[in-house]
Design an enzyme around this catalytic site. Structure first.
Site, PDB file in Angstrom:
ATOM      1  N   ARG A   9       5.186  -1.963  -1.784  1.00  0.00           N
ATOM      2  CA  ARG A   9       4.102  -2.862  -1.114  1.00  0.00           C
ATOM      3  C   ARG A   9       4.164  -3.087   0.400  1.00  0.00           C
ATOM      4  O   ARG A   9       3.191  -3.612   1.024  1.00  0.00           O
ATOM      5  CB  ARG A   9       3.664  -4.192  -1.857  1.00  0.00           C
ATOM      6  CG  ARG A   9       3.506  -3.708  -3.435  1.00  0.00           C
ATOM      7  CD  ARG A   9       3.069  -5.138  -4.099  1.00  0.00           C
ATOM      8  NE  ARG A   9       1.748  -5.645  -3.316  1.00  0.00           N
ATOM      9  CZ  ARG A   9       1.062  -6.598  -3.762  1.00  0.00           C
ATOM     10  NH1 ARG A   9       1.668  -7.537  -4.407  1.00  0.00           N
ATOM     11  NH2 ARG A   9      -0.024  -7.002  -2.992  1.00  0.00           N
ATOM     12  N   CYS A  10       5.225  -2.853   0.909  1.00  0.00           N
ATOM     13  CA  CYS A  10       5.701  -3.298   2.364  1.00  0.00           C
ATOM     14  C   CYS A  10       5.629  -1.994   3.288  1.00  0.00           C
ATOM     15  O   CYS A  10       6.395  -0.904   2.733  1.00  0.00           O
ATOM     16  CB  CYS A  10       7.056  -3.629   2.388  1.00  0.00           C
ATOM     17  SG  CYS A  10       7.503  -3.907   4.070  1.00  0.00           S
ATOM     18  N   ARG A  11       4.514  -2.169   4.098  1.00  0.00           N
ATOM     19  CA  ARG A  11       4.232  -0.687   5.035  1.00  0.00           C
ATOM     20  C   ARG A  11       5.802  -0.147   5.778  1.00  0.00           C
ATOM     21  O   ARG A  11       6.054   0.936   5.794  1.00  0.00           O
ATOM     22  CB  ARG A  11       3.423  -1.050   6.061  1.00  0.00           C
ATOM     23  CG  ARG A  11       2.888   0.097   7.075  1.00  0.00           C
ATOM     24  CD  ARG A  11       1.983  -0.097   7.837  1.00  0.00           C
ATOM     25  NE  ARG A  11       2.224  -1.523   8.775  1.00  0.00           N
ATOM     26  CZ  ARG A  11       3.014  -1.213   9.792  1.00  0.00           C
ATOM     27  NH1 ARG A  11       3.455  -0.406  10.432  1.00  0.00           N
ATOM     28  NH2 ARG A  11       3.169  -2.680  10.818  1.00  0.00           N
TER      29      ARG A  11
END
Length: 113
Positions: A9-11
């Site tokens: 979920r983390c860019r």
């Protein structure tokens, strides 16, 4: 073998994963939110990173601000907070043998692959 401790979920974590995919080198993905690290695993990672436990904490996370900010904590207490709340762990972390880097910015990963 290269390992990436990854949060999909983390860019920034996705950027690190993409860099590893583009490198053509074999690697494994550890989704540390699903497969939580033990105290000793996290302590070992911190040692490989060569940082203080506090340097691995995401201090803008709500749980840090509400539960830990401003408290005087030992290194072991900080590690325990990250074990209990893995969202507090900075990401991605890339490990290659005895070396490790926090992949922020992603080009830090290039230092060890």
């Amino acid at each position: 073998m290269i390992t990436i401790y990854h949060n999909p979920r983390c860019r920034k974590s996705r950027e690190g994963l993409q860099l590893l995919e583009n490198s053509g080198q074999p690697f494994e993905v550890v989704k540390y939110l699903e497969n939580q690290l033990s105290f000793s695993e996290l302590k070992n990672l911190i040692k490989k990173l060569g940082v203080k436990p506090e340097d691995l904490v995401r201090k803008n996370e709500a749980i840090w601000k509400s539960e830990y900010k401003g408290k005087i904590m030992t290194d072991d207490e900080i590690i325990e907070a990250m074990v209990t709340n893995p969202k507090l762990i900075e990401r991605p972390i890339i490990v290659n043998g005895k070396k490790a880097r926090i992949g922020r910015p992603a080009d830090k990963i290039l230092e060890i692959i």
